[in-house]
Design a protein around this motif. Structure first.
Motif, PDB file in Angstrom:
ATOM      1  N   GLY A 106     -28.010 -75.870 -63.642  1.00 23.90           N
ATOM      2  CA  GLY A 106     -29.110 -75.641 -62.716  1.00 23.90           C
ATOM      3  C   GLY A 106     -29.348 -76.800 -61.776  1.00 23.90           C
ATOM      4  O   GLY A 106     -28.482 -77.663 -61.600  1.00 23.90           O
ATOM      5  N   PRO A 107     -30.537 -76.817 -61.195  1.00 21.01           N
ATOM      6  CA  PRO A 107     -30.810 -77.754 -60.099  1.00 21.01           C
ATOM      7  C   PRO A 107     -31.067 -79.207 -60.521  1.00 21.01           C
ATOM      8  O   PRO A 107     -31.080 -80.088 -59.669  1.00 21.01           O
ATOM      9  CB  PRO A 107     -32.064 -77.161 -59.447  1.00 21.01           C
ATOM     10  N   TYR A 108     -31.260 -79.465 -61.794  1.00 18.91           N
ATOM     11  CA  TYR A 108     -31.563 -80.825 -62.247  1.00 18.91           C
ATOM     12  C   TYR A 108     -30.346 -81.458 -62.926  1.00 18.91           C
ATOM     13  O   TYR A 108     -29.505 -80.759 -63.472  1.00 18.91           O
ATOM     14  CB  TYR A 108     -32.736 -80.809 -63.244  1.00 18.91           C
ATOM     15  N   ALA A 109     -30.309 -82.792 -62.927  1.00 22.17           N
ATOM     16  CA  ALA A 109     -29.302 -83.478 -63.731  1.00 22.17           C
ATOM     17  C   ALA A 109     -29.662 -83.327 -65.205  1.00 22.17           C
ATOM     18  O   ALA A 109     -28.790 -83.280 -66.074  1.00 22.17           O
ATOM     19  CB  ALA A 109     -29.227 -84.953 -63.346  1.00 22.17           C
TER      20      ALA A 109
ATOM     21  N   VAL B  18     -42.408 -82.058 -70.095  1.00 20.48           N
ATOM     22  CA  VAL B  18     -41.181 -81.787 -69.355  1.00 20.48           C
ATOM     23  C   VAL B  18     -40.557 -83.112 -68.949  1.00 20.48           C
ATOM     24  O   VAL B  18     -41.187 -83.913 -68.258  1.00 20.48           O
ATOM     25  CB  VAL B  18     -41.455 -80.942 -68.087  1.00 20.48           C
ATOM     26  N   ASN B  19     -39.333 -83.345 -69.391  1.00 20.57           N
ATOM     27  CA  ASN B  19     -38.556 -84.510 -68.970  1.00 20.57           C
ATOM     28  C   ASN B  19     -37.464 -83.997 -68.047  1.00 20.57           C
ATOM     29  O   ASN B  19     -36.727 -83.071 -68.408  1.00 20.57           O
ATOM     30  CB  ASN B  19     -37.927 -85.213 -70.179  1.00 20.57           C
ATOM     31  N   PHE B  20     -37.386 -84.584 -66.853  1.00 22.38           N
ATOM     32  CA  PHE B  20     -36.358 -84.135 -65.924  1.00 22.38           C
ATOM     33  C   PHE B  20     -35.824 -85.298 -65.108  1.00 22.38           C
ATOM     34  O   PHE B  20     -36.484 -86.319 -64.929  1.00 22.38           O
ATOM     35  CB  PHE B  20     -36.871 -83.013 -65.004  1.00 22.38           C
ATOM     36  N   LYS B  21     -34.587 -85.121 -64.664  1.00 26.37           N
ATOM     37  CA  LYS B  21     -33.907 -86.145 -63.864  1.00 26.37           C
ATOM     38  C   LYS B  21     -33.309 -85.460 -62.646  1.00 26.37           C
ATOM     39  O   LYS B  21     -32.732 -84.377 -62.753  1.00 26.37           O
ATOM     40  CB  LYS B  21     -32.819 -86.811 -64.697  1.00 26.37           C
ATOM     41  N   MET B  22     -33.455 -86.115 -61.521  1.00 27.54           N
ATOM     42  CA  MET B  22     -32.924 -85.579 -60.276  1.00 27.54           C
ATOM     43  C   MET B  22     -31.386 -85.645 -60.275  1.00 27.54           C
ATOM     44  O   MET B  22     -30.821 -86.566 -60.845  1.00 27.54           O
ATOM     45  CB  MET B  22     -33.442 -86.397 -59.089  1.00 27.54           C
ATOM     46  N   PRO B  23     -30.738 -84.685 -59.603  1.00 24.85           N
ATOM     47  CA  PRO B  23     -29.286 -84.800 -59.443  1.00 24.85           C
ATOM     48  C   PRO B  23     -28.959 -85.911 -58.441  1.00 24.85           C
ATOM     49  O   PRO B  23     -29.827 -86.345 -57.685  1.00 24.85           O
ATOM     50  CB  PRO B  23     -28.888 -83.429 -58.886  1.00 24.85           C
ATOM     51  N   PHE B  24     -27.745 -86.379 -58.452  1.00 26.55           N
ATOM     52  CA  PHE B  24     -27.235 -87.385 -57.513  1.00 26.55           C
ATOM     53  C   PHE B  24     -27.897 -88.753 -57.688  1.00 26.55           C
ATOM     54  O   PHE B  24     -27.953 -89.545 -56.751  1.00 26.55           O
ATOM     55  CB  PHE B  24     -27.353 -86.914 -56.052  1.00 26.55           C
ATOM     56  N   GLY B  25     -28.416 -89.027 -58.874  1.00 24.81           N
ATOM     57  CA  GLY B  25     -28.941 -90.355 -59.198  1.00 24.81           C
ATOM     58  C   GLY B  25     -29.997 -90.853 -58.241  1.00 24.81           C
ATOM     59  O   GLY B  25     -30.896 -90.125 -57.831  1.00 24.81           O
TER      60      GLY B  25
END
Length: 169
Positions: free
Chosen positions: A105-108, A130-137
């Motif tokens: 999906g859309p998140y890293a 909710v723990n989330f990380k953006m894609p592309f650092g």
């Protein structure tokens, strides 16, 4: 409603607490039906479950969605229910929780804990972590971090209002 959003080591953590005027049994039955996610997601997200889900959540379950992450941009999203503890099992603590994790999906990274606890007054305290990380650092964070943080916060603020109206009937 209490919403807190922090960032540590590149990981965002949103914590949301809401008290619902229903029993633990009613809360558990509502939130463990995957199709009810449609009812509590803001309309402008164009959220749609794309696989046929059984009527009840279970550990190992895969749920596929299509969701509008930005205007005119839809994303496929696949999550797995990785943990589930019913509050009604013999040895349970009287609290229930389940976790969905993004597989694609859309998140890293996306890790969403749903906790339910009956309060002394018979109402339910629902806590989402909710723990989330953006894609592309760092680049993803730089270019879209604020937008995504605001969108995730918006989803939970909207969910609060939707649930308040839904359960006040």
């Amino acid at each position: 409603m209490k919403i807190n959003l922090t960032k540590q080591s590149g990981i965002y953590t949103l914590t949301s607490e809401q008290t619902l005027p229903i029993s633990l049994k009613e809360a558990w039955e509502f939130f463990t039906i995957p199709t009810n996610l449609d009812k509590i997601t803001p309309e402008e997200m164009n959220f749609k479950i794309t696989n046929s889900s059984p009527p009840e959540t279970y550990k190992g379950q895969i749920i596929t969605y299509k969701i509008g992450i930005l205007p005119l941009i839809k994303s496929n999203w696949i999550t797995e229910i990785t943990h589930l503890e019913s509050p009604f099992l013999e040895n349970s603590s009287g609290k229930g929780f389940f976790v969905d994790e993004q597989r694609f999906g859309p998140y890293a990274m996306w890790h969403h804990e749903h906790h339910f606890e009956e309060m002394e007054n018979g109402k339910v305290k629902m806590t989402d972590i909710v723990n989330f990380k953006m894609p592309f650092g760092a680049l993803g964070d730089l270019f879209a971090g604020a937008l995504v943080r605001n969108k995730v916060r918006f989803i939970f603020e909207s969910r609060f209002k939707i649930l308040e109206n839904y359960f006040s009937k």
